[in-house]
Design a protein around this motif. Structure first.
Motif, PDB file in Angstrom:
ATOM      1  N   ARG A 112      26.272 -38.826   6.522  1.00 33.74           N
ATOM      2  CA  ARG A 112      25.001 -37.821   6.713  1.00 33.74           C
ATOM      3  C   ARG A 112      25.050 -36.694   8.031  1.00 33.74           C
ATOM      4  NH1 ARG A 112      19.126 -37.558   6.482  1.00 33.74           N
ATOM      5  NH2 ARG A 112      17.873 -36.619   7.819  1.00 33.74           N
ATOM      6  N   LEU A 113      24.562 -35.862   8.254  1.00 36.52           N
ATOM      7  CA  LEU A 113      24.810 -35.526   9.391  1.00 36.52           C
ATOM      8  C   LEU A 113      23.981 -35.021   9.846  1.00 36.52           C
ATOM      9  CD1 LEU A 113      27.000 -31.726   7.867  1.00 36.52           C
ATOM     10  CD2 LEU A 113      27.805 -33.850   9.625  1.00 36.52           C
ATOM     11  N   ASP A 114      23.455 -35.579  11.808  1.00 35.56           N
ATOM     12  CA  ASP A 114      22.385 -35.516  12.316  1.00 35.56           C
ATOM     13  C   ASP A 114      22.972 -34.845  13.357  1.00 35.56           C
ATOM     14  OD1 ASP A 114      21.242 -37.643  11.135  1.00 35.56           O
ATOM     15  OD2 ASP A 114      22.646 -38.830  11.626  1.00 35.56           O
ATOM     16  N   ALA A 128      28.907 -26.604  10.277  1.00 35.64           N
ATOM     17  CA  ALA A 128      27.946 -27.224   9.286  1.00 35.64           C
ATOM     18  C   ALA A 128      26.836 -27.908   9.858  1.00 35.64           C
ATOM     19  CB  ALA A 128      29.226 -28.226   8.963  1.00 35.64           C
ATOM     20  N   ASN A 129      26.350 -27.623  11.588  1.00 35.30           N
ATOM     21  CA  ASN A 129      25.752 -27.923  12.521  1.00 35.30           C
ATOM     22  C   ASN A 129      24.455 -27.324  11.455  1.00 35.30           C
ATOM     23  OD1 ASN A 129      26.774 -25.295  13.127  1.00 35.30           O
ATOM     24  ND2 ASN A 129      24.980 -25.555  15.313  1.00 35.30           N
ATOM     25  N   TYR A 151      28.306 -35.937   3.428  1.00 34.10           N
ATOM     26  CA  TYR A 151      29.824 -35.303   2.534  1.00 34.10           C
ATOM     27  C   TYR A 151      30.166 -36.748   2.226  1.00 34.10           C
ATOM     28  CZ  TYR A 151      31.290 -36.822   7.178  1.00 34.10           C
ATOM     29  OH  TYR A 151      31.266 -37.569   8.542  1.00 34.10           O
ATOM     30  N   ALA A 202      27.340 -37.378  12.978  1.00 28.71           N
ATOM     31  CA  ALA A 202      28.084 -37.769  11.589  1.00 28.71           C
ATOM     32  C   ALA A 202      27.208 -39.518  11.839  1.00 28.71           C
ATOM     33  CB  ALA A 202      28.562 -37.656  10.637  1.00 28.71           C
ATOM     34  N   TRP A 234      33.754 -30.106   6.232  1.00 27.44           N
ATOM     35  CA  TRP A 234      32.503 -29.599   7.621  1.00 27.44           C
ATOM     36  C   TRP A 234      32.752 -29.986   8.101  1.00 27.44           C
ATOM     37  CZ3 TRP A 234      27.264 -29.720   4.329  1.00 27.44           C
ATOM     38  CH2 TRP A 234      26.778 -28.446   3.511  1.00 27.44           C
ATOM     39  N   LEU A 235      33.708 -31.235   7.940  1.00 30.99           N
ATOM     40  CA  LEU A 235      34.104 -31.925   9.425  1.00 30.99           C
ATOM     41  C   LEU A 235      34.394 -31.134  10.696  1.00 30.99           C
ATOM     42  CD1 LEU A 235      34.547 -35.448   8.004  1.00 30.99           C
ATOM     43  CD2 LEU A 235      32.818 -35.121   9.057  1.00 30.99           C
ATOM     44  N   THR A 272      21.899 -29.745   9.397  1.00 33.83           N
ATOM     45  CA  THR A 272      21.294 -31.764   9.829  1.00 33.83           C
ATOM     46  C   THR A 272      20.903 -32.363   8.132  1.00 33.83           C
ATOM     47  OG1 THR A 272      21.308 -29.970  11.505  1.00 33.83           O
ATOM     48  CG2 THR A 272      19.760 -32.196  10.722  1.00 33.83           C
TER      49      THR A 272
END
Length: 418
Positions: free
Chosen positions: A398-400, A310-311, A318, A404, A303-304, A314
């Motif tokens: 954590r995806l913010d 992946a946005n 990963y 991240a 997802w990077l 939120t």
């Protein structure tokens, strides 16, 4: 070529850890850790010449630029004039070329093979190396290639999922599920989820696979979330209240329509879609009352990659190496070769670090390769397990909305018996 999305080429690669100084030896085993493991069943080691190491890379062909960069990374750990000698051999990027390169390296007396790059090349090299009794540190992250005497240096789905489930356990989340595309990568993650849950004594996860398109994803999410079983009793009560035909019945029906339905039968959900497909999943989850406030979403480090979509996730987690760790390796590589290393180069550096360390200790025996203390590489600590798995210390991110953020750091050491 987008390496983060090419799971069987070389693994989920990324950030790094500063390289150890020249002559570095790993610390002694942790208290209570056993000495080096015995040779694994099914692999009979015959050749452990500590003075010569082969590296098999596609130095010509479509992946020639990747091969050259990886060779440069290995040369940082094993410079010319040092020990062991680094014997670089071109695979041409084909299984036949890799097998021939392995035969030539073995004939030259090389005691350890680093590489090759891809899953298919590794499958061709493994029987050649096994017949000669030479260990292989391959650069693929295909878990199917891991076996006694052949280690997969790329970060596998199993490593990622296991680390994520450990983090979820720490927050009292122990009922996992997975909604995954019906692809090779999806099935690899599904298998990893099942294996990791078993190893952590968690309940067997509910793993579902879906085809492409809104209809297939809609059905898969609804079934996985048991929406009918959760919402059905409430709908039955609403219907019964309306049938009363009274003001009280209508009031009761309105209250029930606003009622929260019970949570889904899982508190952790692994996803793996990207792009538009991931957007559809993100839309369907709240529609079927899968609340991210109570269900932790997990995803792959792929997802990077740019364009993963992946946005829309939120709050998802990963697992990957700590990006702050790469500075030393990147700086040394850039200084010597004039440009930063590609992400995949860390695998070659790590494998060459193993070779340098063990050459100084007397050779590449299975017991030495699988020493519980492990090794310090570009991405931090890693340990070679007897079955061909490579256990790495991974951080959890954590995806913010703004990117991240790290929520759990990587362990400083990853003892092989953990």
């Amino acid at each position: 070529m987008l390496l983060l999305a090419t799971v069987w080429v070389a693994g989920c690669v990324g950030p790094y850890t500063p390289p150890p100084p020249r002559g570095y030896l790993p610390p002694p085993p942790l208290p209570g850790a056993p000495p080096g493991r015995p040779p694994a069943p099914g692999f009979v080691q015959r050749q452990t010449n500590p003075n010569r190491v082969a590296i098999l890379l596609p130095m010509t062909g479509p992946n020639g630029d990747i091969g050259q960069a990886m060779l440069h990374a290995a040369q940082l750990a094993l410079p010319d004039g040092g020990t062991p000698v680094l014997d670089a051999r071109d695979t041409g990027g084909t299984p036949d070329g890799a097998a021939q390169a392995a035969r030539d390296a073995i004939a030259a007396g090389d005691g350890l093979i680093l590489g090759p790059l891809t899953s298919a090349e590794t499958a061709a090299v493994a029987p050649v190396a096994r017949e000669a009794g030479v260990a292989v540190l391959a650069f693929t992250n295909d878990p199917h290639q891991a076996q006694p005497g052949v280690w997969t240096m790329g970060i596998t789905p199993t490593e990622q999922v296991r680390r994520l489930l450990i983090a979820a356990q720490a927050q009292n989340k122990g009922h996992a599920a997975a909604l995954l595309p019906n692809t090779d990568f999806g099935h690899a993650l599904g298998d990893a989820m099942t294996q990791a849950a078993a190893s952590l004594n968690l309940p067997t996860p509910d793993v579902r696979y879906h085809e492409s398109g809104m209809g297939a994803i809609n059905t898969a999410v609804r079934e996985l979330a048991n929406y009918g079983g959760r919402r059905g009793p409430i709908e039955a009560q609403i219907k019964a209240s309306r049938l009363l035909g009274t003001p009280e019945g209508r009031r009761r029906a309105q209250e029930l329509a606003r009622a929260h339905i019970p949570p889904p039968p899982f508190d952790t959900l692994l996803l793996a879609d990207t792009g538009d497909q991931l957007g559809l999943v993100a839309t369907m989850l709240p529609y079927y009352d899968v609340d991210p406030g109570s269900v932790q979403i997990l995803g792959p480090a792929q997802w990077l990659a740019a364009g993963s979509g992946a946005n829309v996730m939120t709050g998802a987690w990963y697992a990957a190496p700590d990006p702050a760790s790469r500075g030393g390796f990147e700086g040394e590589y850039t200084s010597k070769f004039g440009a930063p290393p590609p992400a995949i180069a860390d695998l070659a550096y790590d494998a060459a670090t193993v070779a340098r360390t063990l050459s100084g200790q007397g050779g590449f025996s299975i017991g030495a390769l699988t020493q519980p203390a492990g090794f310090a590489g570009a991405d931090g600590w890693f340990t070679l397990l007897a079955d061909g798995e490579v256990r790495r210390g991974l951080a959890v991110f954590r995806l913010d909305r703004g990117g991240a953020s790290m929520m759990e750091p990587a362990a400083a050491r990853t003892p092989g018996n953990s």
